[in-house]
Design an enzyme around this catalytic site. Structure first.
Site, PDB file in Angstrom:
ATOM      1  N   LYS A 285       0.824  -1.215   0.000  1.00  0.00           N
ATOM      2  CA  LYS A 285       0.000   0.000   0.000  1.00  0.00           C
ATOM      3  C   LYS A 285       0.854   1.259   0.000  1.00  0.00           C
ATOM      4  O   LYS A 285       0.489   2.276  -0.561  1.00  0.00           O
ATOM      5  CB  LYS A 285      -0.891   0.008   1.253  1.00  0.00           C
ATOM      6  CG  LYS A 285      -2.025  -0.982   1.170  1.00  0.00           C
ATOM      7  CD  LYS A 285      -3.302  -0.379   1.760  1.00  0.00           C
ATOM      8  CE  LYS A 285      -4.481  -1.297   1.543  1.00  0.00           C
ATOM      9  NZ  LYS A 285      -4.397  -2.487   2.418  1.00  0.00           N
ATOM     10  N   ARG A 286       2.003   1.151   0.656  1.00  0.00           N
ATOM     11  CA  ARG A 286       2.932   2.265   0.746  1.00  0.00           C
ATOM     12  C   ARG A 286       3.255   2.847  -0.646  1.00  0.00           C
ATOM     13  O   ARG A 286       3.537   4.026  -0.789  1.00  0.00           O
ATOM     14  CB  ARG A 286       4.202   1.727   1.408  1.00  0.00           C
ATOM     15  CG  ARG A 286       5.249   2.699   1.798  1.00  0.00           C
ATOM     16  CD  ARG A 286       6.264   1.971   2.704  1.00  0.00           C
ATOM     17  NE  ARG A 286       6.763   0.736   2.077  1.00  0.00           N
ATOM     18  CZ  ARG A 286       7.688   0.722   1.130  1.00  0.00           C
ATOM     19  NH1 ARG A 286       8.219   1.832   0.708  1.00  0.00           N
ATOM     20  NH2 ARG A 286       8.081  -0.428   0.612  1.00  0.00           N
TER      21      ARG A 286
END
Ligand code: GLU
Length: 470
Positions: free
Chosen positions: A245-246
């Site tokens: 997700k980063r």
């Protein structure tokens, strides 16, 4: 597969979230191989996990596929609806002695695992009901059905990307096929569905490589044909780390909203793991012609947003002007509140598009640079335009209005008038054009300004200039 049988491929997402970039690539590779070979591309929604599957996720997957232009053949198959058939196959394996009932209770299995852990051994079911008589179980006691897997030798996944991947059978325990509530496991469901759907080739992420060995054990127990496997290396972020997700923007929808074209995404996703020499620009038709399993890369692909932008700029430039105007209409139609393009605005966009599309990397950028064409009235000025429109510039705008009051409102004549004005004041043409541009568009860059005056028409142009003139 016999020689004249066409390949059958499938994309089999679990509807537990958005269609993400990895899933979209898997779908694309399956689609391309099917289209390349004249085979079929099927879609199966693997909604067996009732807790985590949602109708919203199904919708997002179908929309994402449609937006990407990955059309599938025939009806969408929903895995959960086929549970009866999966059970029937488990029953068949039971009756053939290739599966057995295991009555081990949850606490008992937990104890077994704890003992294995304590002994530092791998956690595997120890086959305690493999050879036991089911009559030893308490009447009515719950049971699961397990595959009587081969315990010696090896299971070899012959993979088109990874080569032969060998699994020692003693490492694979007797997997559960039916749970105690009678529901099939994912492993069984996949095998049965692939067989029933006639799937010949399975292209998917290499996080499924271990599953392939287990699925092959079921396939072999059933004497069903083995599919060709191609397990794709994962996609990594621009920093080379596993995608998370980063890294942001993982859902396909996000790319649509950022203004990337489906054609761009297909090209980009193709290059995430497949290559044809040094070619970067590979339009879909070309990809269909060239796609093969041999050229799938063996190492993880890396996201590269600069490459994505370059591809998008390319496909925007290559796109038909009217189609781009439609894209802008669709984009502003998705805003809250939605905005619509009038016919007049649509025509203006098409007229200005050849020049507008030269500069845009995304549809969002394109829509922004075209906004002065589809919203009427005086412009709000950005900082640079503000700077341009000093007192002197506003006076020049006023003189331009006076000089063109009676003129035919057409680019060549307007440019001629601006030139005379420049000469008369000892200025360069740009010194007349730039204040006009700032007033007309609110910015300091735009398509050729005299053409834009004509596109906007006399009344709208004069209104905008008047507000910024003295
Ligand atoms: N449903 C699995 C997933 O979404 C894919 C299964 C398969 O391709 O065999 O990861």
């Amino acid at each position: 597969m016999t020689e004249n049988q066409k390949p059958v491929l499938r994309f089999a997402p679990s509807p537990t979230g958005m269609l993400h970039i990895g899933g979209a690539r898997t779908a694309l590779f399956n689609w391309l191989y099917a289209r390349h070979t004249g085979g079929k591309f099927l879609l199966r929604i693997e909604d067996t996990d009732r807790e985590r599957s949602t109708p919203e996720a199904v919708g997002a997957i179908l929309n994402g596929m449609t937006w990407l232009g990955l059309n599938w053949d025939g009806e969408t198959v929903y895995q959960f609806a086929r549970a009866g058939r999966h059970r029937a196959v488990a029953e068949q394996l039971l009756s053939e002695g290739k599966a057995y009932r295991c009555y081990a209770t949850a606490p008992e299995l937990e104890e077994m695992r704890a003992a294995l852990r304590a002994a530092g051994k791998p956690i595997r079911y120890d086959g305690r009901w493999r050879d036991r008589d089911p009559r030893e179980a308490l009447p009515g006691a719950p049971f699961v059905v397990r595959l009587r897997a081969r315990q010696t030798g090896e299971t070899v996944v012959r993979d088109a990307v990874q080569g032969d991947v060998r699994f020692a059978n003693e490492q694979l325990d007797d997997m559960v096929l039916l749970r105690s509530d009678g529901n099939p496991t994912y492993m069984l469901a996949v095998v049965v569905d692939d067989y029933d759907m006639g799937v010949t080739h399975i292209i998917r992420g290499d996080d499924h490589l271990n599953n392939a060995a287990r699925q092959l054990q079921i396939i072999q127990a059933l004497n069903w044909p083995e599919p060709v496997y191609a397990h794709l290396p994962l996609i990594h972020g621009p920093d080379g780390a596993k995608l998370s997700k980063r890294h942001g923007a993982l859902a396909v929808e996000a790319y649509r909203d950022m203004g990337y074209l489906p054609e761009t995404m297909r090209n980009y996703l193709l290059r995430l793991g497949w290559s044809h020499g040094n070619d970067e620009i590979i339009p879909t038709a070309q990809a269909v012609e060239w796609f093969n399993l041999e050229s799938i890369g063996k190492s993880p692909a890396r996201l590269d947003f600069k490459k994505l932008d370059n591809l998008n700029a390319h496909y925007i430039r290559a796109m038909d002007d009217a189609a781009l105007a439609d894209e802008i209409a669709a984009l502003i139609g998705r805003e809250t509140p939605p905005r619509a393009l009038s016919d007049k605005a649509h025509a203006r966009l098409i007229a200005a598009m050849p020049s507008l599309k030269e500069r845009a990397k995304t549809l969002v950028e394109l829509a922004g640079s075209a906004e002065f064409l589809y919203t009427d009235g005086p412009r709000a000025l950005d900082d640079a335009a503000q700077k341009v429109l000093n007192d002197e510039a506003r006076r020049l705008n006023g003189r331009f209005l006076a000089a063109t009051a009676e003129l035919a409102w057409q680019a060549a004549a307007l440019e001629e008038a601006a030139r005379s004005l420049a000469d008369a004041n000892g200025l360069k043409l740009g010194q007349i054009a730039q204040p006009l541009r700032a007033a007309l568009t609110g910015r300091t860059t735009s398509p050729p300004i005299f053409a834009m005056l004509e596109v906007l028409g006399r009344d709208e142009s004069r209104l905008r200039i008047k507000v910024h003139s003295a």
